[in-house]
Design a protein around this motif. Structure first.
Motif, mmCIF file in Angstrom:
data_model
loop_
_atom_site.group_PDB
_atom_site.id
_atom_site.type_symbol
_atom_site.label_atom_id
_atom_site.label_comp_id
_atom_site.label_asym_id
_atom_site.label_seq_id
_atom_site.Cartn_x
_atom_site.Cartn_y
_atom_site.Cartn_z
ATOM 1 N N UNK A 113 0.874 -1.123 0.111
ATOM 2 C CA UNK A 113 -0.002 -0.213 -0.008
ATOM 3 C C UNK A 113 0.959 1.486 -0.060
ATOM 4 N N UNK A 114 0.467 2.367 -0.856
ATOM 5 C CA UNK A 114 1.340 3.507 -0.950
ATOM 6 C C UNK A 114 0.687 4.315 0.287
ATOM 7 N N UNK A 115 1.822 4.946 1.171
ATOM 8 C CA UNK A 115 1.561 5.653 2.244
ATOM 9 C C UNK A 115 2.376 6.887 2.377
ATOM 10 N N UNK A 116 1.585 7.813 2.808
ATOM 11 C CA UNK A 116 2.399 9.205 2.895
ATOM 12 C C UNK A 116 2.738 9.292 4.606
ATOM 13 N N UNK A 117 3.917 9.238 4.818
ATOM 14 C CA UNK A 117 4.452 9.118 6.333
ATOM 15 C C UNK A 117 5.475 10.350 6.397
ATOM 16 N N UNK A 118 5.685 10.402 7.900
ATOM 17 C CA UNK A 118 6.611 11.480 8.225
ATOM 18 C C UNK A 118 7.734 10.367 9.025
ATOM 19 N N UNK A 119 8.883 11.024 8.746
ATOM 20 C CA UNK A 119 10.101 10.114 8.980
ATOM 21 C C UNK A 119 11.402 11.043 9.201
ATOM 22 N N UNK A 120 12.185 10.729 9.917
ATOM 23 C CA UNK A 120 13.555 11.398 10.456
ATOM 24 C C UNK A 120 14.632 10.562 9.566
ATOM 25 N N UNK A 121 15.485 11.500 8.894
ATOM 26 C CA UNK A 121 16.619 10.939 8.118
ATOM 27 C C UNK A 121 17.476 10.145 9.209
ATOM 28 N N UNK A 122 18.341 9.243 8.839
ATOM 29 C CA UNK A 122 19.378 8.563 9.498
ATOM 30 C C UNK A 122 20.504 9.562 9.842
ATOM 31 N N UNK A 123 20.488 9.555 11.460
ATOM 32 C CA UNK A 123 21.533 10.400 11.741
ATOM 33 C C UNK A 123 20.894 11.832 12.325
ATOM 34 N N UNK A 124 19.535 11.702 12.356
ATOM 35 C CA UNK A 124 19.005 12.765 12.898
ATOM 36 C C UNK A 124 18.535 14.050 12.005
ATOM 37 N N UNK A 125 17.764 15.002 12.597
ATOM 38 C CA UNK A 125 17.434 16.014 11.515
ATOM 39 C C UNK A 125 15.770 16.154 11.879
ATOM 40 N N UNK A 126 15.418 17.188 10.919
ATOM 41 C CA UNK A 126 14.072 17.692 11.154
ATOM 42 C C UNK A 126 13.055 16.418 10.449
ATOM 43 N N UNK A 127 11.744 16.614 11.170
ATOM 44 C CA UNK A 127 10.905 15.697 10.380
ATOM 45 C C UNK A 127 10.561 15.879 8.843
ATOM 46 N N UNK A 128 10.406 14.985 8.174
ATOM 47 C CA UNK A 128 10.135 15.106 6.887
ATOM 48 C C UNK A 128 8.950 14.260 6.113
ATOM 49 N N UNK A 129 8.365 14.513 5.091
ATOM 50 C CA UNK A 129 7.286 13.786 4.653
ATOM 51 C C UNK A 129 7.989 12.884 3.320
ATOM 52 N N UNK A 130 7.159 11.677 3.198
ATOM 53 C CA UNK A 130 7.644 10.773 2.143
ATOM 54 C C UNK A 130 6.417 10.091 1.470
ATOM 55 N N UNK A 131 6.588 9.403 0.505
ATOM 56 C CA UNK A 131 5.753 8.409 0.039
ATOM 57 C C UNK A 131 6.418 7.285 -0.007
ATOM 58 N N UNK A 132 5.743 6.181 0.613
ATOM 59 C CA UNK A 132 6.371 4.840 0.866
ATOM 60 C C UNK A 132 5.602 3.747 0.528
ATOM 61 N N UNK A 133 6.297 2.473 0.047
ATOM 62 C CA UNK A 133 5.547 1.263 0.108
ATOM 63 C C UNK A 133 6.261 0.481 0.941
ATOM 64 N N UNK A 134 5.525 -0.636 1.562
ATOM 65 C CA UNK A 134 6.029 -1.684 2.503
ATOM 66 C C UNK A 134 5.701 -3.171 1.906
ATOM 67 N N UNK A 135 6.870 -3.942 1.824
ATOM 68 C CA UNK A 135 6.439 -5.264 1.236
ATOM 69 C C UNK A 135 6.984 -6.306 2.282
ATOM 70 N N UNK A 136 6.315 -7.172 2.434
ATOM 71 C CA UNK A 136 6.671 -8.355 3.443
ATOM 72 C C UNK A 136 7.229 -9.248 2.571
#
Length: 483
Positions: A113-136
């Motif tokens: 499923x295509x999702x719009x999520x908030x994340x933090x880049x590896x190593x820290x920083x401000x919150x950002x938004x992204x479109x992601x897909x998760x597969x099992x």
């Protein structure tokens, strides 16, 4: 009216504002359309990129297993760009990737499923938004592939800034249009209007300004100036005819009257010809008064500019007329009532306004006798009505039918009930011409009982009229029946 209000009432500025508003709406619609379509295209590109990377990583997992997948994801995570990767085990422990700070529900969601999520880049920083897909994956492993939306958001911010800049440009264009309209177009229109007012005041030698540019204003001015030259020639011809009438007809009439008077003095008191001579003198006087009235009306309506203009208080004018005519009314067994307010400043020809009030009072004396008591009662009033000064003469007679109120303002019109009374039917015509010369009007209204004749004139000389150059000799004529 303030200059700004006057500006916004003009057709030119209304059209400029309409064009400016239409251009603003069209520009806004184009920018919104581009923004929405660009966002759609970018989203489709992100989805295609994410799907392509997922297919490649899934193939890598089938070929090299989890170790190969981790190595491939780690290599891709180190590349600069907007791509996001994350691999977790069955316990949701992060094995490799460049994303952290994800909500646990993201990884636990539906696979693919295509999702719009908030994340933090590896190593820290401000919150950002992204479109992601998760597969099992098999073995309980999960693979997350996505794309950062910072570039898309930056592009939208550029569009917003472009919109703001364009609105500023439109505001500048509107300001330039306002300056052009106010300083050039409106200036020329105001100049034409001022010239027109001077022409209406009687100065027929005035002409509309022509700048020589050949534009529509020049063409209009040239056409109107040609028409004004023709009108000036016609009015000069009218003046010449009037002067000829005064010289060629009034003078012989006056001489004839003098000869009849001389013959009358030589007749005996009981001579048979005496009555005929007296009737001839009376007819001569009537014709002379008629000529005087016609000449005065013609010159007033022509707006000749020789008479003196002055500013005066209408209350004082009413008092003077009342003092002059109160004994006349009393001699006829009646009374003249005066009621003058304050703050009634007028600018105009004082003698003409006195003549107009005298005509109205004489009409009331002739035709407004109260049938109930046989007496005469006339009221002379003056008051301020907003920007208008009202000079009114009211009687308590039978009045004038509504159907005849406009007709009696024409020349030589007399009602049936007054045809046997002396007069020529020019009095109200002269009063109406004087009112128009001063930028006002004559209104005839029912007084219940009687008639109320109102001279409604601009206060403080708002008409801007100039004089009329008529001869100030007696030119009265009765007006109730002849207006």
């Amino acid at each position: 009216m303030t200059p700004l209000a006057k500006l916004f009432r003009t057709t030119a500025i209304k059209l400029a504002l309409i064009y400016l508003a239409a251009l603003s709406l069209a520009s806004g619609a184009v920018i919104v359309y581009l923004s929405q379509n660009t966002a759609t295209v970018l989203r489709e590109q992100i989805v295609e990129t994410v799907d392509a990377e997922i297919v490649g990583l899934a193939d890598r997992y089938r070929i090299a297993g989890i170790r190969g997948l981790v190595a491939s994801v780690e290599a891709r995570s180190r590349r600069p760009g907007a791509s996001l990767y994350l691999v977790t085990d069955f316990a949701a422990n992060q094995l490799v990737g460049n994303v952290e700070g994800l909500d646990e529900r993201v990884l636990a969601g539906e696979s693919g499923e295509l999702q719009r999520v908030s994340y933090t880049p590896l190593g820290g920083g401000d919150k950002r938004e992204a479109l992601v897909r998760v597969f099992q994956l098999s073995g309980g492993f999960r693979l997350l592939v996505g794309r950062d939306l910072q570039e898309q958001q930056y592009f939208r911010s550029l569009l917003v800034e472009a919109m703001r800049f364009w609105l500023l440009v439109l505001a500048g264009l509107g300001l330039v249009t306002w300056i052009y309209v106010s300083r050039r177009v409106l200036k020329r229109i105001d100049a034409m209007a001022a010239t027109g007012r001077r022409i209406m005041s009687g100065d027929l030698s005035e002409r509309l300004p022509v700048e020589g540019t050949g534009d529509e204003f020049d063409r209009l001015a040239i056409g109107l100036n040609t028409m004004l030259e023709r009108i000036e020639a016609l009015m000069q011809g009218l003046k010449d005819v009037s002067d000829n009438i005064a010289h060629d007809l009034k003078t012989p009439l006056t001489r004839m009257r003098n000869r009849v008077e001389e013959a009358l003095r030589q007749q005996d008191a009981d001579a048979p010809a005496r009555a005929a001579l007296e009737a001839t003198i009376e007819d001569c006087d009537t014709l002379i008064r008629t000529f005087d009235a016609l000449l005065r009306i013609a010159r007033v309506e022509a707006g000749s500019s020789d008479a003196v203009q002055e500013t005066f208080d209408a209350g004082t004018l009413i008092a003077e007329v009342g003092e002059l005519y109160a004994p006349v009314v009393e001699d006829q067994g009646g009374r003249l009532e005066l009621d003058a307010g304050t703050g009634m400043t007028l600018c105009g020809n004082r003698e003409l306004l006195v003549q107009a009030l005298v005509n109205l009072i004489e009409n009331a004396l002739k035709y407004a006798q109260n049938p109930d008591d046989g007496g005469v009662r006339v009221a002379l009033e003056g008051y301020r009505d907003g920007d208008t000064v009202v000079l009114a003469v009211r009687d308590f007679g039978t009045g004038i039918p509504d159907a005849d109120k406009e007709r009696v303002l024409h020349r030589f019109v007399r009602l049936e009930k007054s045809r046997n009374a002396p007069g020529s039917g020019l009095g109200l015509s002269l009063v109406s011409a004087v009112a128009r010369l001063h930028g006002g009007r004559l209104v005839l209204a029912d007084a219940h009982p009687g008639l109320r004749a109102e001279l409604r004139l601009p206060a403080g000389g708002a008409s801007g009229k100039r004089g009329n150059g008529v001869d100030e000799r007696d030119g009265r004529a009765d007006g109730r029946t002849g207006g």
